[in-house]
Write a protein that holds these residues in place. Structure first.
Motif, short mmCIF file in Angstrom:
data_model
loop_
_atom_site.label_atom_id
_atom_site.label_comp_id
_atom_site.label_asym_id
_atom_site.label_seq_id
_atom_site.Cartn_x
_atom_site.Cartn_y
_atom_site.Cartn_z
N GLU A 86 13.91 -4.60 15.14
CA GLU A 86 15.35 -4.77 15.35
C GLU A 86 16.13 -3.65 14.65
N VAL A 87 15.69 -3.30 13.44
CA VAL A 87 16.34 -2.21 12.72
C VAL A 87 16.19 -0.92 13.50
N VAL A 88 14.96 -0.70 13.97
CA VAL A 88 14.70 0.54 14.70
C VAL A 88 15.54 0.63 15.96
N SER A 89 15.63 -0.48 16.70
CA SER A 89 16.39 -0.40 17.95
C SER A 89 17.87 -0.20 17.65
N GLN A 90 18.34 -0.74 16.49
CA GLN A 90 19.74 -0.47 16.13
C GLN A 90 19.93 0.99 15.80
N LEU A 91 18.94 1.58 15.11
CA LEU A 91 19.05 3.00 14.80
C LEU A 91 19.06 3.81 16.08
N PHE A 92 18.24 3.36 17.03
CA PHE A 92 18.19 4.05 18.31
C PHE A 92 19.55 4.03 19.00
N THR A 93 20.20 2.85 18.99
CA THR A 93 21.48 2.75 19.71
C THR A 93 22.59 3.44 18.93
N ALA A 94 22.45 3.45 17.59
CA ALA A 94 23.54 4.01 16.80
C ALA A 94 23.47 5.54 16.78
N THR A 95 22.30 6.07 17.06
CA THR A 95 22.16 7.52 16.89
C THR A 95 22.99 8.28 17.91
N ARG A 96 23.50 9.42 17.45
CA ARG A 96 24.34 10.21 18.36
C ARG A 96 23.51 11.27 19.07
N LYS A 97 22.18 11.20 18.88
CA LYS A 97 21.36 12.24 19.49
C LYS A 97 20.78 11.76 20.80
N ASP A 125 0.82 -1.22 0.00
CA ASP A 125 0.00 0.00 0.00
C ASP A 125 0.85 1.26 0.00
N GLY A 126 2.18 1.12 -0.11
CA GLY A 126 3.03 2.30 -0.21
C GLY A 126 3.53 2.82 1.13
N GLU A 127 3.38 2.03 2.18
CA GLU A 127 3.89 2.50 3.47
C GLU A 127 5.33 2.03 3.67
N THR A 128 5.94 2.50 4.76
CA THR A 128 7.29 2.08 5.09
C THR A 128 7.21 1.20 6.33
N VAL A 129 7.81 0.01 6.25
CA VAL A 129 7.76 -0.90 7.39
C VAL A 129 9.18 -1.31 7.75
N LEU A 130 9.53 -1.10 9.00
CA LEU A 130 10.87 -1.51 9.42
C LEU A 130 10.78 -2.51 10.55
N ASP A 131 11.70 -3.42 10.57
CA ASP A 131 11.75 -4.40 11.64
C ASP A 131 12.09 -3.70 12.96
N MET A 179 6.47 4.30 15.77
CA MET A 179 6.36 5.19 14.62
C MET A 179 7.43 4.85 13.59
N ALA A 180 8.65 4.67 14.10
CA ALA A 180 9.77 4.38 13.19
C ALA A 180 9.54 3.07 12.45
N GLU A 181 8.84 2.13 13.09
CA GLU A 181 8.56 0.86 12.41
C GLU A 181 7.50 1.04 11.33
N GLY A 182 6.90 2.20 11.28
CA GLY A 182 5.94 2.47 10.21
C GLY A 182 4.50 2.24 10.62
N ARG A 183 4.24 2.21 11.92
CA ARG A 183 2.84 1.98 12.35
C ARG A 183 2.05 3.28 12.30
N LEU A 233 9.48 8.63 7.72
CA LEU A 233 10.75 9.02 7.13
C LEU A 233 11.42 10.13 7.92
N ALA A 234 10.61 11.05 8.43
CA ALA A 234 11.17 12.13 9.24
C ALA A 234 11.86 11.55 10.47
N VAL A 235 11.16 10.61 11.11
CA VAL A 235 11.73 9.99 12.31
C VAL A 235 13.02 9.25 11.96
N LEU A 236 13.00 8.51 10.85
CA LEU A 236 14.18 7.74 10.46
C LEU A 236 15.36 8.65 10.18
#
Lengths: 214, 418
Positions: free
Chosen positions: A133-144, A125-131, A162-166, A206-209
């Motif tokens: 696991e991906v999101v939590s890695q982004l969380f830990t990798a982020t420098r913010k 349907d054109g949405e973005t879906v992330l695992d 939100m980041a998972e695309g829900r 996408l903004a969140v990502l």
């Protein structure tokens, strides 16, 4: 849905075909490498493709390369990347065109049949879906981390979903909240992280990502 | 003892090695003299003229020439003395004219060749005169009985020897014969100094070469470990992991079916398929674990190799004679070496393969013999070359003897120090 599957492991390919057929979807092509994937998608124009990242000949990122090429050629062509491991870099490369209709799931998720099919449907349907696991890695990798530290635990949960695309309603259902309180959380998060308020679930994801990656 | 002595002494007279060594001694002196004169004159010229720029090219030429002379001697020593010395590596050139001049003039190999010539000059003359003198003595005393009459009791023209009656020439002739027959050993003894000199001065393996070899073998070891890890990861990814994902997926579908009003036949089929996935994943994990460390190896090389042969269906006779168990790392290397050699041999022959493992000197020796067609060669990137490279990382070596028509005998030696 009409689905193309690109997966080099014969066991998994057969398993996915069986699963999708059982749930009444049509698998129009099941291939085992990147070039055949491109050919199959050009020919069948499926609603969504399930793509394994590691495929012959080099078993590194063929699936990802083929997907990026396909989306450059056919904008909005829906792709669900499907991998044994999480590589945030792959996810961000695929999300770079911001067109939506992409997903990145761990292969393990297929064990939760309904969730998997739900994610596949949302990508179609054109949405973005992330695992997660991906999101939590982004969380830990982020420098913010300092900015993230300003969020309440509840807000961080909402941000993760939100980041998972829900969508808001899915988040509300997942956390047993009312739709109204989810909206309050969301606007509070956007305020704290200084994110531009944007319309539509996908733009919001996408903004969140982008925030998490930067 | 004496029965063996006679053929040995006579055989030595005609042996190729003796004549080659003799040639070395006889051409050595004049050759060394010419070379030394050239080099010394060149050096004096070069140093004398080095105040003018012309001296530098002269010096460079002399050192480079000496390098060539050294290389020629290494070749000559291999041909005539049977001494194999690894020729020194090409000098490493650094960019820049001055650097080039410096490294060419300071080429250690060239200077080593010059030193070699200077030591060899007196040595070669001593050898030459000693050998020639002994030959002259032997020949003249041996022929003395023949021309004793012509001399009328006068002394021999060569050694001022004379005897009063003809029968007494015979013992003298016998000493000549003895000298002649002993010459092979004399010459061999003399040339042993040359062997030392060639090895010690011309082919001295400097530390840098050893370091290069070690660096190379370390790189091989690292690459090998990386390749192994990658292969293990690939095997897991394509094998057990894929099976388990399929298993989870089927159980997931079955669970959904059961929570609804599932069709029992369909659920049964799903669970049966999942069961098969689980068993297959177990098999793949077991094979993978065995590939990393065969459990039978804990019981010793003997049992591990027998298990390997039995499990692979290769017809092999395995004999292991070890007084004590080597260290686990050596055992593992030996095991995988034999495993690869067996697989390799089984590709080329259906006959029984013999494997012998034993102690040889201070190392472990593995010999794999097959009655195949022969012609096994260590090709670049081939299996045998890979085994040889891996053995080199523990200072081991692989020898391949595989004449056309077979049999092929491949032996590996692994030093037993840990």
């Amino acid at each position: 849905m009409r689905v193309v599957i690109a997966e080099d492991s014969a066991i998994l390919r057969a398993g996915l075909v069986e699963l999708l057929n059982l749930r009444g979807h049509e698998v129009v092509a099941a291939v085992a490498d990147g070039d055949s994937l491109c050919a199959a998608v050009r020919e069948h124009r499926p609603d969504v493709s399930i793509v394994d990242i590691r495929m012959p000949p080099t078993h590194t990122d063929e699936g990802l390369r083929a997907s990026i090429a396909l989306r450059a050629e056919l904008p909005g062509c829906a792709i669900l990347l499907f991998s044994q491991y999480v590589e945030t870099q792959y996810a961000t490369e695929l999300l770079a065109d911001r067109a939506g209709g992409v997903g990145y799931l761990l292969k393990d998720r297929v064990a939760e049949v309904s969730d998997f099919l739900d994610a596949l449907g949302r990508v179609a349907d054109g949405e973005t879906v992330l695992d997660p696991e991906v999101v939590s890695q982004l969380f830990t990798a982020t420098r913010k981390t300092d900015a993230l530290a300003g969020l309440t635990p509840r807000e961080r949960e909402v941000l993760g979903l939100m980041a998972e695309g829900r969508s808001n309603s899915a988040i509300a259902a997942g956390l047993f909240l009312s739709a109204g309180s989810v909206e309050k959380y969301v606007s509070s998060i956007f305020g704290k992280l200084a994110l531009p308020q944007s319309e539509g679930d996908n733009r919001r994801v996408l903004a969140v990502l982008r925030y998490l990656e930067s | 003892m004496t029965t063996r002595l006679v053929p040995r002494v006579l055989g030595a007279q005609l042996s190729r090695a003796y004549w080659a060594e003799l040639a070395w001694v006889l051409i050595g002196a004049p050759l060394t003299l010419v070379f030394t004169v050239l080099v010394v004159v060149g050096l004096f010229l070069g140093i004398g003229l080095s105040l003018l720029t012309i001296g530098l090219p002269v010096l460079i030429g002399v050192v480079a020439g000496a390098r060539l002379i050294g290389a020629a001697h290494i070749g000559l020593a291999r041909a005539l003395l049977g001494t194999t010395v690894t020729p020194p590596a090409r000098p490493e050139l650094r960019p820049g004219l001055w650097n080039g001049v410096k490294s060419k003039i300071g080429d250690p190999i060239g200077w080593r060749s010059i030193a070699y010539l200077l030591i060899r000059l007196p040595l070669s003359f001593v050898e030459f005169f000693l050998v020639v003198t002994l030959f002259v003595y032997a020949v003249s005393t041996l022929t003395y009985p023949l021309f004793w009459f012509t001399l009328n009791g006068a002394a021999m023209p060569t050694f001022d020897l004379h005897v009063d009656s003809w029968p007494l020439t015979l013992p003298l002739a016998l000493t000549g014969l003895a000298v002649l027959l002993a010459m092979p050993w004399v010459v061999h003894g003399l040339t042993s100094f040359d062997r030392l000199l060639v090895r010690g001065v011309l082919g001295a393996e400097d530390l840098s070469k050893r370091v290069r070899d070690l660096e190379r073998s370390r790189a091989t070891a690292v690459d090998d470990a990386t390749r192994r890890l990658r292969r293990i990861e690939r095997d897991l990814h394509d094998g057990a992991q894929a099976q388990l994902v399929a298993l989870a997926m089927k159980l997931g579908i079955a669970k959904d079916e059961l929570s609804g009003d599932g069709d029992i036949a369909q659920v049964t089929a799903l669970v049966t398929a999942a069961h098969a996935n689980a068993k297959q994943a177990l098999v793949e994990l077991r094979d993978l674990a065995r590939g990393i460390h065969p459990a039978a190896l804990d019981a010793g090389l003997d049992i591990a190799l027998s298990t390997l042969a039995a499990g692979s269906g290769i017809d092999a006779r395995i004999t292991v004679t070890l007084p004590s168990r080597p260290s686990p790392s050596i055992e593992t290397i030996a095991y995988f070496t034999v495993a690869e050699l067996l697989t390799n041999a089984a590709k080329h022959t259906s006959a029984a393969i013999e494997v012998d493992v034993g102690i040889f000197g201070d190392g472990l020796r593995l010999v794999v013999r097959d009655g195949g067609e022969g012609g096994a060669r260590p090709e670049r990137g081939g299996g045998l070359a890979g085994i040889a490279e891996r053995l080199a990382t523990v200072d081991g070596r692989l020898d391949i003897d595989s004449p056309p028509g077979g049999p092929t005998v491949i032996s590996a030696e692994i030093p037993l120090r840990t």
